[in-house]
Write an enzyme that holds these catalytic residues in place. Structure first.
Site, short mmCIF file in Angstrom:
data_model
loop_
_atom_site.label_atom_id
_atom_site.label_comp_id
_atom_site.label_asym_id
_atom_site.label_seq_id
_atom_site.Cartn_x
_atom_site.Cartn_y
_atom_site.Cartn_z
N GLN A 178 -7.32 -1.90 10.01
CA GLN A 178 -8.51 -1.08 10.18
C GLN A 178 -9.59 -1.57 9.23
O GLN A 178 -9.31 -2.02 8.13
CB GLN A 178 -8.18 0.39 9.90
CG GLN A 178 -7.21 0.98 10.90
CD GLN A 178 -6.80 2.38 10.53
OE1 GLN A 178 -7.62 3.21 10.15
NE2 GLN A 178 -5.51 2.66 10.64
N HIS B 189 0.85 -1.20 0.00
CA HIS B 189 0.00 0.00 0.00
C HIS B 189 0.87 1.24 0.00
O HIS B 189 2.07 1.19 0.27
CB HIS B 189 -0.96 0.01 1.19
CG HIS B 189 -0.35 0.47 2.48
ND1 HIS B 189 -0.90 1.46 3.24
CD2 HIS B 189 0.78 0.10 3.11
CE1 HIS B 189 -0.14 1.67 4.32
NE2 HIS B 189 0.88 0.84 4.25
N SER C 232 -5.96 6.47 9.54
CA SER C 232 -4.54 6.74 9.32
C SER C 232 -4.30 7.72 8.18
O SER C 232 -3.25 8.36 8.14
CB SER C 232 -3.80 5.44 9.01
OG SER C 232 -3.86 4.58 10.11
N CYS D 78 3.81 5.76 5.45
CA CYS D 78 3.85 4.59 6.33
C CYS D 78 5.28 4.09 6.44
O CYS D 78 6.05 4.15 5.48
CB CYS D 78 2.95 3.49 5.78
SG CYS D 78 2.89 2.01 6.80
N HIS E 63 -5.22 5.76 1.39
CA HIS E 63 -4.39 4.66 0.88
C HIS E 63 -4.72 4.31 -0.55
O HIS E 63 -5.86 4.46 -0.99
CB HIS E 63 -4.64 3.37 1.68
CG HIS E 63 -4.56 3.48 3.15
ND1 HIS E 63 -3.48 3.02 3.87
CD2 HIS E 63 -5.44 3.95 4.06
CE1 HIS E 63 -3.69 3.21 5.15
NE2 HIS E 63 -4.88 3.78 5.29
#
Length: 165
Positions: free
Chosen positions: A133, A61, A156, A115, A159
């Site tokens: 998540q 990701h 977060s 990330c 993505h």
């Protein structure tokens, strides 16, 4: 080549108790890595992993955080100030570059993802339901191997997700 796993000679699959994920280990060199080694037969390996690690998938990701993200900081930037709309615009531009085959998601994640998985080209390893998540998990499990999502919003950030296996 091991006909059971599809791995090159000397390579085996081991399981990391600390990460709760399988990884690849070379018994001759003691090298370990999260990604399958060069020369692995992907078809045989996929069958082996599905049989031995049922319900787990593997994804890469790319994450773009914004000022409303759960932790608005990253390895690249101590304080992220971009808005959610700016993060969406950035991820959509990345998606266009990936879909036009200008760059792969993994190559782009290496330099652009917020990330810490960026250092592994965005590779999250193998994971099952309940480990990510909900929005991320739902999108990832809906993908077929090789398929990439459109933007996915989580606490977060924003993505792009590509399912590998």
């Amino acid at each position: 080549m091991d006909q059971n796993t599809g791995l090159p000679e000397g390579w085996v699959v081991k399981y990391s108790k600390s990460k709760s994920l399988p990884y690849y280990f070379n018994v001759n060199t003691s090298q370990s890595q999260w990604q399958p080694p060069d020369g692995a037969d992907q078809g045989i390996l996929e069958q082996y992993m599905a049989a031995n690690y049922p319900g787990k998938i593997r994804c890469v990701h790319l994450l773009v955080k914004h000022n409303e993200s759960r932790r608005a900081s990253s390895w690249k930037q101590a304080e992220i100030t971009r808005t959610k709309e700016e993060a969406k615009s950035i991820i959509l531009a990345f998606e266009a570059r990936i879909r036009s085959f200008e760059v792969s998601l993994g190559d782009l994640a290496l330099t652009e993802s917020d990330c810490s998985s960026a250092r592994k080209r965005g590779d999250l390893g193998w994971f099952g339901r309940g480990e990510m998540q909900k929005e991320f998990e739902d999108a990832a499990f809906a993908l077929q191997p090789g398929e990439m999502s459109h933007l996915v919003e989580t606490a977060s950030g924003i993505h792009l997700i590509q399912r590998l296996e």
